[in-house]
Design a protein around this motif. Structure first.
Motif, PDB file in Angstrom:
ATOM      1  N   ALA A 155       7.920  -5.373  -1.404  1.00 28.60           N
ATOM      2  CA  ALA A 155       8.730  -4.384  -0.693  1.00 28.60           C
ATOM      3  C   ALA A 155       9.442  -3.452  -1.667  1.00 28.60           C
ATOM      4  N   ALA A 156       9.933  -4.007  -2.767  1.00 29.12           N
ATOM      5  CA  ALA A 156      10.602  -3.186  -3.784  1.00 29.12           C
ATOM      6  C   ALA A 156       9.597  -2.245  -4.443  1.00 29.12           C
ATOM      7  N   ASN A 157       8.397  -2.746  -4.734  1.00 35.93           N
ATOM      8  CA  ASN A 157       7.362  -1.930  -5.366  1.00 35.93           C
ATOM      9  C   ASN A 157       6.930  -0.778  -4.464  1.00 35.93           C
ATOM     10  N   LEU A 158       6.915  -1.018  -3.159  1.00 38.47           N
ATOM     11  CA  LEU A 158       6.499   0.002  -2.197  1.00 38.47           C
ATOM     12  C   LEU A 158       7.656   0.909  -1.770  1.00 38.47           C
ATOM     13  N   ASN A 159       8.833   0.643  -2.314  1.00 40.86           N
ATOM     14  CA  ASN A 159      10.031   1.446  -2.004  1.00 40.86           C
ATOM     15  C   ASN A 159      10.356   1.459  -0.516  1.00 40.86           C
ATOM     16  N   TRP A 160      10.170   0.306   0.124  1.00 39.52           N
ATOM     17  CA  TRP A 160      10.491   0.209   1.538  1.00 39.52           C
ATOM     18  C   TRP A 160      11.999   0.144   1.739  1.00 39.52           C
ATOM     19  N   SER A 161      12.449   0.759   2.800  1.00 39.73           N
ATOM     20  CA  SER A 161      13.854   0.647   3.174  1.00 39.73           C
ATOM     21  C   SER A 161      14.109  -0.755   3.715  1.00 39.73           C
ATOM     22  N   LYS A 162      15.361  -1.106   3.840  1.00 36.78           N
ATOM     23  CA  LYS A 162      15.720  -2.413   4.385  1.00 36.78           C
ATOM     24  C   LYS A 162      15.166  -2.573   5.786  1.00 36.78           C
ATOM     25  N   GLU A 163      15.224  -1.516   6.581  1.00 41.32           N
ATOM     26  CA  GLU A 163      14.749  -1.574   7.968  1.00 41.32           C
ATOM     27  C   GLU A 163      13.233  -1.770   8.016  1.00 41.32           C
TER      28      GLU A 163
ATOM     29  N   GLY B 199       3.740   3.068   6.982  1.00 45.53           N
ATOM     30  CA  GLY B 199       3.147   4.141   6.198  1.00 45.53           C
ATOM     31  C   GLY B 199       2.234   3.657   5.091  1.00 45.53           C
ATOM     32  N   VAL B 200       1.975   2.350   5.030  1.00 45.37           N
ATOM     33  CA  VAL B 200       1.119   1.767   3.999  1.00 45.37           C
ATOM     34  C   VAL B 200      -0.143   1.215   4.648  1.00 45.37           C
ATOM     35  N   ASP B 201      -1.305   1.601   4.124  1.00 50.89           N
ATOM     36  CA  ASP B 201      -2.560   1.100   4.676  1.00 50.89           C
ATOM     37  C   ASP B 201      -2.850  -0.303   4.140  1.00 50.89           C
ATOM     38  N   PRO B 202      -3.685  -1.083   4.833  1.00 53.69           N
ATOM     39  CA  PRO B 202      -3.930  -2.473   4.435  1.00 53.69           C
ATOM     40  C   PRO B 202      -4.482  -2.650   3.025  1.00 53.69           C
ATOM     41  N   VAL B 203      -5.391  -1.781   2.589  1.00 57.68           N
ATOM     42  CA  VAL B 203      -5.965  -1.941   1.251  1.00 57.68           C
ATOM     43  C   VAL B 203      -4.892  -1.722   0.191  1.00 57.68           C
ATOM     44  N   SER B 204      -4.062  -0.705   0.370  1.00 53.08           N
ATOM     45  CA  SER B 204      -2.975  -0.463  -0.588  1.00 53.08           C
ATOM     46  C   SER B 204      -1.982  -1.611  -0.598  1.00 53.08           C
ATOM     47  N   PHE B 205      -1.780  -2.235   0.558  1.00 54.17           N
ATOM     48  CA  PHE B 205      -0.873  -3.374   0.618  1.00 54.17           C
ATOM     49  C   PHE B 205      -1.445  -4.551  -0.171  1.00 54.17           C
ATOM     50  N   HIS B 206      -2.734  -4.810  -0.024  1.00 51.22           N
ATOM     51  CA  HIS B 206      -3.349  -5.893  -0.796  1.00 51.22           C
ATOM     52  C   HIS B 206      -3.322  -5.585  -2.285  1.00 51.22           C
ATOM     53  N   GLU B 207      -3.463  -4.324  -2.625  1.00 47.41           N
ATOM     54  CA  GLU B 207      -3.369  -3.925  -4.027  1.00 47.41           C
ATOM     55  C   GLU B 207      -1.978  -4.253  -4.562  1.00 47.41           C
TER      56      GLU B 207
ATOM     57  N   SER C 260       0.149 -12.481  -3.993  1.00 52.37           N
ATOM     58  CA  SER C 260      -0.870 -13.001  -3.090  1.00 52.37           C
ATOM     59  C   SER C 260      -0.917 -14.515  -3.214  1.00 52.37           C
ATOM     60  N   ASN C 261      -0.376 -15.199  -2.252  1.00 50.69           N
ATOM     61  CA  ASN C 261      -0.295 -16.655  -2.309  1.00 50.69           C
ATOM     62  C   ASN C 261      -1.643 -17.321  -2.050  1.00 50.69           C
ATOM     63  N   TRP C 262      -2.610 -16.553  -1.593  1.00 53.31           N
ATOM     64  CA  TRP C 262      -3.946 -17.081  -1.349  1.00 53.31           C
ATOM     65  C   TRP C 262      -4.940 -16.601  -2.416  1.00 53.31           C
ATOM     66  N   GLY C 263      -4.442 -16.358  -3.608  1.00 55.67           N
ATOM     67  CA  GLY C 263      -5.324 -15.964  -4.692  1.00 55.67           C
ATOM     68  C   GLY C 263      -4.745 -14.878  -5.566  1.00 55.67           C
TER      69      GLY C 263
END
Length: 221
Positions: free
Chosen positions: A101-109, A41-49, A57-60
């Protein structure tokens, strides 16, 4: 056209995220996290944000980026950097992922599903051969806004990073291009970068065309 380059600040995070994703689209047409993000349910741009805002971000990290500004002072391009001596060379470490994952409120699954897909591509440990780079100070996520392309603006950010690397005592600057992206390879070649390594699709189980590693040796004064 008047060009200026400045360090990124926190308020740049959305533009940075957009350009980080944009930088991955040439040749392959998708980002490195797209497959793992399916079903979250998370788009790539929001994930990078989220990567930037959670210092994951380990690459910058956010403070590693330079921002290219146009005549009006609007952001027109970005380029980040990281270092080759990191113990985990994957773009996202396990520790960083926990914060995201915690910031995005993802479930464990949901978190487990993402991580399984992610490590199936990047490996369980960040020391795989295809993650290694012969350079020391490594450029990543370089992109210029679509309406500004074709004006040789990319080089301004590369030069800013070279100066920063030199000031910090690094002897070489590395860059990576997707195999087949001859535009980037030639552009970096004009700036003095040389190809030092290639990794074909066999390193990525045929899921990716491969990578080319380029290095610029910083001249001694």
């Amino acid at each position: 056209m008047s060009i200026s380059v400045r360090p990124a600040v926190v308020s740049d995070h959305r533009f940075l995220a957009e350009m980080m994703y944009e930088s991955m689209l040439p040749v392959v047409g998708h980002g490195m996290f797209d497959a793992a993000l399916e079903g979250t349910g998370v788009d790539p741009v929001s994930f990078h944000e989220a990567l930037l805002l959670n210092e994951a971000s380990n690459w910058g990290q956010l403070d590693s980026f330079f921002i290219l500004e146009d005549d009006d002072g609007a952001p027109g391009g970005v380029m980040g950097a990281y270092f080759a001596n990191q113990p985990d060379l994957r773009p996202l470490t396990a520790e960083g992922f926990e914060r995201v994952a915690a910031n995005l409120n993802w479930s464990k699954e949901t978190a487990q599903g993402f991580w399984r897909k992610y490590v199936s591509f990047f490996g369980f440990f960040g020391t795989a051969p295809q993650l290694q780079h012969p350079g020391e100070y490594l450029l990543e996520f370089g992109a210029v806004r679509a309406d500004l392309r074709g004006r040789l603006l990319y080089r301004h950010m590369v030069k800013a990073h070279i100066e920063r690397a030199k000031a910090r005592g690094y002897k070489s600057v590395g860059s990576t291009g997707v195999a087949g992206n001859l535009v980037v390879e030639r552009a970096m070649g004009r700036l003095g970068f040389e190809v030092r390594a290639r990794f074909g699709p066999e390193y990525y189980r045929g899921l990716f065309p491969g990578m080319v590693r380029l290095v610029y040796d910083i001249p001694e004064d």
